[in-house]
Design a protein around this motif. Structure first.
Motif, PDB file in Angstrom:
ATOM      1  N   LYS A  95      68.285  19.379  26.398  1.00  9.87           N
ATOM      2  CA  LYS A  95      68.633  18.357  25.393  1.00  9.87           C
ATOM      3  C   LYS A  95      69.310  17.156  26.049  1.00  9.87           C
ATOM      4  O   LYS A  95      69.086  16.015  25.631  1.00  9.87           O
ATOM      5  N   ILE A  96      70.116  17.404  27.057  1.00 12.13           N
ATOM      6  CA  ILE A  96      70.738  16.285  27.773  1.00 12.13           C
ATOM      7  C   ILE A  96      69.672  15.438  28.455  1.00 12.13           C
ATOM      8  O   ILE A  96      69.724  14.193  28.438  1.00 12.13           O
ATOM      9  N   GLU A  97      68.684  16.100  29.029  1.00 11.86           N
ATOM     10  CA  GLU A  97      67.615  15.366  29.703  1.00 11.86           C
ATOM     11  C   GLU A  97      66.797  14.553  28.706  1.00 11.86           C
ATOM     12  O   GLU A  97      66.408  13.412  28.983  1.00 11.86           O
ATOM     13  N   GLU A  98      66.519  15.128  27.513  1.00 13.99           N
ATOM     14  CA  GLU A  98      65.786  14.379  26.481  1.00 13.99           C
ATOM     15  C   GLU A  98      66.587  13.162  26.011  1.00 13.99           C
ATOM     16  O   GLU A  98      66.032  12.069  25.808  1.00 13.99           O
ATOM     17  N   TYR A  99      67.881  13.312  25.863  1.00 10.60           N
ATOM     18  CA  TYR A  99      68.728  12.197  25.436  1.00 10.60           C
ATOM     19  C   TYR A  99      68.717  11.082  26.478  1.00 10.60           C
ATOM     20  O   TYR A  99      68.648   9.896  26.159  1.00 10.60           O
ATOM     21  N   LEU A 100      68.791  11.473  27.750  1.00 11.98           N
ATOM     22  CA  LEU A 100      68.775  10.472  28.813  1.00 11.98           C
ATOM     23  C   LEU A 100      67.439   9.725  28.847  1.00 11.98           C
ATOM     24  O   LEU A 100      67.397   8.511  29.092  1.00 11.98           O
ATOM     25  N   LYS A 101      66.352  10.428  28.595  1.00 10.13           N
ATOM     26  CA  LYS A 101      65.042   9.768  28.576  1.00 10.13           C
ATOM     27  C   LYS A 101      64.943   8.761  27.439  1.00 10.13           C
ATOM     28  O   LYS A 101      64.367   7.675  27.603  1.00 10.13           O
ATOM     29  N   LYS A 102      65.490   9.106  26.277  1.00  6.35           N
ATOM     30  CA  LYS A 102      65.459   8.168  25.147  1.00  6.35           C
ATOM     31  C   LYS A 102      66.278   6.910  25.446  1.00  6.35           C
ATOM     32  O   LYS A 102      65.948   5.817  25.000  1.00  6.35           O
ATOM     33  N   GLN A 103      67.338   7.074  26.213  1.00  8.79           N
ATOM     34  CA  GLN A 103      68.173   5.922  26.562  1.00  8.79           C
ATOM     35  C   GLN A 103      67.625   5.154  27.771  1.00  8.79           C
ATOM     36  O   GLN A 103      68.225   4.175  28.205  1.00  8.79           O
ATOM     37  N   GLY A 104      66.495   5.625  28.311  1.00  8.86           N
ATOM     38  CA  GLY A 104      65.902   4.953  29.466  1.00  8.86           C
ATOM     39  C   GLY A 104      66.565   5.288  30.778  1.00  8.86           C
ATOM     40  O   GLY A 104      66.480   4.502  31.731  1.00  8.86           O
ATOM     41  N   ILE A 105      67.207   6.449  30.830  1.00  9.69           N
ATOM     42  CA  ILE A 105      67.895   6.872  32.059  1.00  9.69           C
ATOM     43  C   ILE A 105      67.148   8.071  32.621  1.00  9.69           C
ATOM     44  O   ILE A 105      66.861   9.038  31.895  1.00  9.69           O
ATOM     45  N   SER A 106      66.802   8.006  33.884  1.00 10.60           N
ATOM     46  CA  SER A 106      66.101   9.122  34.527  1.00 10.60           C
ATOM     47  C   SER A 106      67.119  10.056  35.175  1.00 10.60           C
ATOM     48  O   SER A 106      68.148   9.620  35.702  1.00 10.60           O
TER      49      SER A 106
END
Length: 286
Positions: A226-237
């Protein structure tokens, strides 16, 4: 009855009674003296046998392989101790045996130490017939230790075991204490200590506003996906994507057994045209 006969009868009884009693006493005394002498002989023989067995036992111990490898371990430990104390100069085998008090070893054991044991030992270095200790890291002073830790830090090799530093650096405790906060200690779960280089260039002050924002985000109840999905939505890899991706091996399809054609080697090529083929049955004669 005649009184003379009575006197002779009484004298005969006295003689008969006196003779057996004297013989019995002598036999008893003789048997007792023999019994007392026998244990003395047994004690002497047993003590001599014990001495001979003890001398043979000590001789066998010195000739055994366990005594030989014990001498090798004593030499290696002595060379390590003198290296840690700062005595790094090389010694001949006779000097080593003199300082370790192993002068009573046999000539074949001395030849084994010289030609096999010390030459093949990973902790012993040989130079022109002399021997010295060979640590994992040969460090002369605290500057050499600091350069080693800095090199490990730059190459990403991690830290260095404290026992390896103590093995190769003479007076290591004094040198480590002099370096102070330039070294960081980390204790592993197996209680072994590791030394790391403390790179002060990586130490910088972070603004309190960023610290408050960082601590205000609760992530205890969120898993990594879920943390990784949130980072992707914010444009952070995430860091996982920047690393090399694992390429799955391509699975080859298995060929069906029915489609396989068997290939047989042909023999007797020089008889081509003379032989007949009976694979379809017996040929009909024309």
């Amino acid at each position: 009855m005649d009184p003379a006969l009575l006197r002779e009868r009484e004298l005969f009884k006295k003689r008969a009674l006196s003779t057996p009693t004297v013989e019995k006493r002598q036999a008893a005394s003789d048997s007792g003296s023999h019994k007392k002498k026998k244990p003395k002989v047994d004690k002497e023989s047993s003590s001599s046998s014990k001495l001979s067995s003890e001398s043979n036992g000590s001789f066998n111990i010195k000739a055994s392989s366990g005594y030989k490898f014990g001498c090798l371990a004593k030499i290696v430990n002595y060379m390590k101790t003198r290296h840690q104390n700062g005595d790094t100069h090389f010694l001949t085998l006779d000097e080593i045996l003199d300082e370790t008090k192993l002068l009573d070893i046999r000539m074949n054991q001395k030849q084994w130490l010289m030609n096999e044991a010390l030459v093949s030992n990973p902790k012993i270095e040989v130079r022109d017939g002399t021997y010295g200790f060979k640590p994992k890291y040969n460090l002369k002073d605290k500057k050499a230790l600091l350069r080693l830790l800095d090199k490990h830090d730059q190459l990403g090799l991690g830290g260095v075991l404290l026992e390896d530093v103590e093995e190769g650096l003479p007076n290591s405790a004094k040198a480590i204490k002099a370096l102070g906060d330039q070294i960081i200690f980390v204790t592993r779960p197996d209680k072994k200590k590791i030394l790391f280089y403390n790179d002060k260039h990586c130490q910088f002050a972070v603004d309190e506003e960023f610290q408050k924002l960082w601590r205000s985000v609760p992530v205890d109840s969120i898993d990594e996906e879920k943390i990784e999905e949130y980072l992707k939505k914010q444009g952070i890899s995430s860091m996982q994507e920047t690393g090399p991706k694992k390429v799955l091996p391509i699975q080859k399809r298995k060929k069906q057994a029915g489609n396989r054609k068997r290939h047989f080697k042909t023999h007797n090529n020089h008889l081509a045209g003379l032989l007949e083929d009976y694979s379809d049955g017996v040929p009909v004669k024309k």
